[in-house]
Design an enzyme around this catalytic site. Structure first.
Site, short mmCIF file in Angstrom:
data_model
loop_
_atom_site.label_atom_id
_atom_site.label_comp_id
_atom_site.label_asym_id
_atom_site.label_seq_id
_atom_site.Cartn_x
_atom_site.Cartn_y
_atom_site.Cartn_z
N ARG A 4 0.82 -1.21 0.00
CA ARG A 4 0.00 0.00 0.00
C ARG A 4 0.86 1.26 0.00
NH1 ARG A 4 -5.19 -1.46 3.94
NH2 ARG A 4 -6.23 -2.77 2.40
N LYS B 208 -20.33 -15.38 3.12
CA LYS B 208 -21.74 -15.07 3.36
C LYS B 208 -22.42 -14.39 2.17
CE LYS B 208 -21.22 -14.51 8.36
NZ LYS B 208 -21.34 -13.57 9.49
N GLY C 124 -9.15 -9.26 -0.09
CA GLY C 124 -7.90 -9.75 0.46
C GLY C 124 -7.46 -11.12 -0.03
N GLY D 157 -13.37 -3.36 0.78
CA GLY D 157 -14.68 -2.81 1.13
C GLY D 157 -15.13 -1.75 0.16
#
Length: 401
Positions: A36, A208, A358, A381
């Protein structure tokens, strides 16, 4: 792009506030993975090469009490950044006050300064007050007052409304721009979702269904095929009346899965076989089954026939977006499905291939195919929010051209 970019700003002699994403792993005072930090270098170098004074803001981890602060200092990041830039980086161990203001006033053109972890502001006098992560208006106004222009290059936090991104930008109308990394993310994800070259295939994995309902719903109207893997596949199995044994199922989402299946028709591609285990353990007994999964067994990866089926769907794709693993990727014995898909994406030289999340990112890096893909998103996200078709506050707050 309809937003201002760093190249649209006057930089010579300017105090350039920059929101970067230096939320990196640190152990024993040393940065582990510096990807990053490396990703932010082009924008930082552009600013300092054009005579700007780069004042960098980033968060690191979550701070909910005073005791969290010492272990989440950005000092090790300043040291790593200094090595990467091959020049000194001034680290200021506070987030506001005279020490910070004096350090900024003493900067010369081409200098780089890193402010302490913005989330230090979330705890004051022992209280969890969320000034940074709650976008406290006074904090955003104060930070904005420290500079002349603002560059947001932190796509990883673009889905969050924080003082260090939205707060600063709101207080610098007409002077808030996107950095190169942010610009690249907007271009690739935006084009993939809104103007894809077809066939457009989305690969969605993870545990999920509830995490991806918005994404599936949005992409059903845009993608030609949606491949479903990971734990969420078995909620769809349950919705189709297929026995799932002890596999992960969100019982309260079975009706939602039925609605998605009805709407999707043949657009949704589910695994046709699975690697099942007798317990949730890397060393469990395993077998490959098609169709029903017996009681006492749980699916932890897609099977070989599913891998071939997914490759068959992908082989003619011109745009591919992948978010989420095909199995329990952190266990080596159940990582094969994810790795096989990653390896195959590396062979699609005529397609735009975008990876986010990830585990998906870890898979393509582990395989050494990252450089064969078009774009690896830096924000899991944020990219999910984008794929849901939702507004990202950090991008909205950047000034329009």
């Amino acid at each position: 792009m309809a937003k201002l970019t760093v190249e649209d700003l006057p930089l010579e002699g300017k105090k350039v506030l920059m929101r970067v994403d230096f939320n990196v792993p640190i152990k024993d005072g040393v940065v582990g993975d510096d990807n990053r930090i490396v990703a932010a270098l082009p924008t930082i170098k552009y600013v300092i090469d054009h005579g700007g004074r780069a004042i960098l803001f980033s968060h690191l981890g979550r701070i909910k009490k005073e005791e969290d602060k010492p272990g989440l200092s950005l000092r090790p990041v300043a040291e790593r950044l200094s090595n990467l830039l091959n020049k000194p980086v001034t680290f200021v161990p506070v987030t506001e006050g005279k020490q910070l203001e004096d350090a900024i006033d003493n900067m010369k053109n081409g200098d780089v300064l890193l402010v302490q972890n913005t989330r230090y502001e979330d705890v004051k006098d022992g209280e969890y007050v969320k000034r940074e992560s709650g976008n406290d208006p006074e904090l955003g106004k104060y930070w904005a007052s420290l500079g002349d222009v603002f560059v947001n290059d932190a796509f990883g936090t673009a889905h969050r409304k924080h003082a260090s991104n939205v707060g600063i930008a709101t207080n610098m109308p007409g002077k808030a721009a996107a950095g190169y990394l942010m610009e690249k993310e907007i271009k690739f994800l935006g084009d993939a979702v809104d103007n894809p070259e077809r066939p457009f295939v989305a690969i969605l994995g993870g545990a999920k269904v509830s995490d991806k309902i918005g994404v599936i719903d949005n992409l059903l109207d845009k993608a030609d095929k949606i491949i479903i893997g990971g734990g969420m596949a078995y909620t769809f199995y349950a919705a189709k009346g297929i026995k799932v044994g002890n596999s992960l199922v969100e019982k309260d989402k079975i009706d939602v899965a039925k609605q998605i299946l009805d709407k999707a028709g043949d657009k949704l591609v589910l695994p046709i076989d699975n690697v099942v285990a007798d317990k949730f353990n890397n060393d469990a007994d395993t077998k490959v089954v098609e169709g029903d999964i017996d009681d006492g067994w749980m699916a932890l990866d897609i099977g070989p026939k599913s891998v071939e089926e997914f490759k068959n769907v992908l082989k003619d794709a011109k745009t591919v977006v992948w978010n989420g693993p095909m199995g329990v990727f952190e266990m080596p014995n159940f990582a094969k499905g994810t790795l096989e898909i990653g390896k195959f994406l590396g062979t699609l030289t005529d397609a735009t291939t975008i990876v986010g999340g990830g585990d998906s990112t870890a898979a393509v890096k582990e395989l050494g195919v990252a450089d064969k893909l078009t774009h690896i998103s830096t924000g899991g996200g944020a990219s999910l929010t984008y794929l849901e078709g939702n507004e990202l506050p950090g991008i909205t707050a950047i000034s329009d051209k």
